[in-house]
Design an enzyme around this catalytic site. Sequence first.
Site, PDB file in Angstrom:
ATOM      1  N   HIS A  94      85.959  24.236  79.351  1.00 30.79           N
ATOM      2  CA  HIS A  94      86.376  24.930  80.573  1.00 30.79           C
ATOM      3  C   HIS A  94      87.436  25.951  80.207  1.00 30.79           C
ATOM      4  O   HIS A  94      88.267  25.702  79.330  1.00 30.79           O
ATOM      5  CB  HIS A  94      86.923  23.924  81.588  1.00 30.79           C
ATOM      6  N   HIS A 128      81.542  32.801  87.175  1.00 32.85           N
ATOM      7  CA  HIS A 128      82.411  32.032  88.078  1.00 32.85           C
ATOM      8  C   HIS A 128      81.605  30.910  88.722  1.00 32.85           C
ATOM      9  O   HIS A 128      81.500  29.814  88.195  1.00 32.85           O
ATOM     10  CB  HIS A 128      83.010  32.980  89.117  1.00 32.85           C
ATOM     11  N   ASP A 163      80.811  21.179  86.388  1.00 34.75           N
ATOM     12  CA  ASP A 163      79.585  21.941  86.638  1.00 34.75           C
ATOM     13  C   ASP A 163      78.377  21.276  85.979  1.00 34.75           C
ATOM     14  O   ASP A 163      77.263  21.331  86.514  1.00 34.75           O
ATOM     15  CB  ASP A 163      79.739  23.372  86.124  1.00 34.75           C
TER      16      ASP A 163
END
Length: 428
Positions: A306, A265, A364
């Site tokens: 993703h 996560h 990210d």
Amino acid sequence: MAERSASLTINAEAPIELPVYPASVGPAVLDVGALTRQGYFTYDPGFVSTASCDSAITYIDGDEGILLHRGYPIEQLAEQSGHLELCYLLLHDRLPRPAELRDFVDSIKRHAAVDEQALNFYTGFRRDAHPMSIMCAVTAGLAALYHDAFDADDEGYRVDTAHRLIAKMPTLAAMTYRHSRGEPFVPPREDLDYAENFLHMMFAPAGGDYEVNPVLARAFDRIFLLHADHEQNASTSTVRMAGSTGANPFACIAAGIAALWGPAHGGANEAVLNMLAEIGSPDNIPKYIKRAKDRDDPFRVMGFGHRVYKNYDPRAKVMQDTCREVLAELGVDHDPTLQMAQELERIALEDEFFVERRLYPNVDFYSGIILKAIGIPVEMFTVIFVTGRTPGWIAHWKEMVSAPYKIGRPRQLYTGEDRRDYVPIDRR
């Protein structure tokens, strides 16, 4: 109210009518509550097809690469707004008027300092303790400081608590960082904005001056904004689940932090840097790209693609621009880790293997590069994520407790033994 219904027939029994509720945007949902009365549960590991609540905060269309907060596209918010304005939007369902935003910002600044007793929390942690373990503990510890005022039915309490958490989280994060380095804490300043204050509390020398770089402050404001909320992910669902028991909201947010700590996560940008460390050198990239294309090889290129977005992550484009601004400002193009990251980005945007599978760089990937360039330790990356995500968590908690709700109680498919009789130990 249901506008349609679906019929489900099981083993030629009488059909079970299931109401269909329309969404304002996106897929409608089936109300399967009637199944329980007929002796059935639905089976949905990971809740990938189950709506556990209704919410008006955030909408995601992963196939189209759409992310809306209260109806506003994330791209517009990132380019034209700021983190605290988004926080107000998440909490209040509308953009603030100028006076409302000023009052909100002033409230956040007033609440940024932590109680003197909270400073003592840190003395119990080793310097090498993982920052996320500290963040879990000190956030839960705030419940002890504000326990007597707890009244989730009171709107004033809900608003005050939201302000406290949004205000104090960057302070706690900076204190966690400085504790790991054995440095004295630096208190917040009311003359700085949210991101500037965070950088000041992180990097200012004790008793000395620190000039906040506006490019870095803008980068952090965008990092916080782009991570503020992401619908019913694991940590947000955890906050809602904990809140459904009537738990103290500081404890609920601590539960969200614990869920975010998991590498599947919140640890994604940390995984990007760990992957780059494994690659080791720009010269090794072709070998690792070949490994990534081999289905039988466990190596995966982190920071690309993703779980939700099957198109380009709408946050990634904004973060890509911010990443380039930061690298240009700091002049760190010679850093081999950052060189590897830039080369991987080029390959992912051009190589047929990545393009066909829509394995685009995600938020990210870019946030990890930015934090690395600024000098944030890898173990602090998820703590930065916590600071950004807190307004989303508290907005979901506030939304849930502001209306009638049920305690969370997922069902299961039992696969254990049927009833059997106990055998005394001397007969086994």
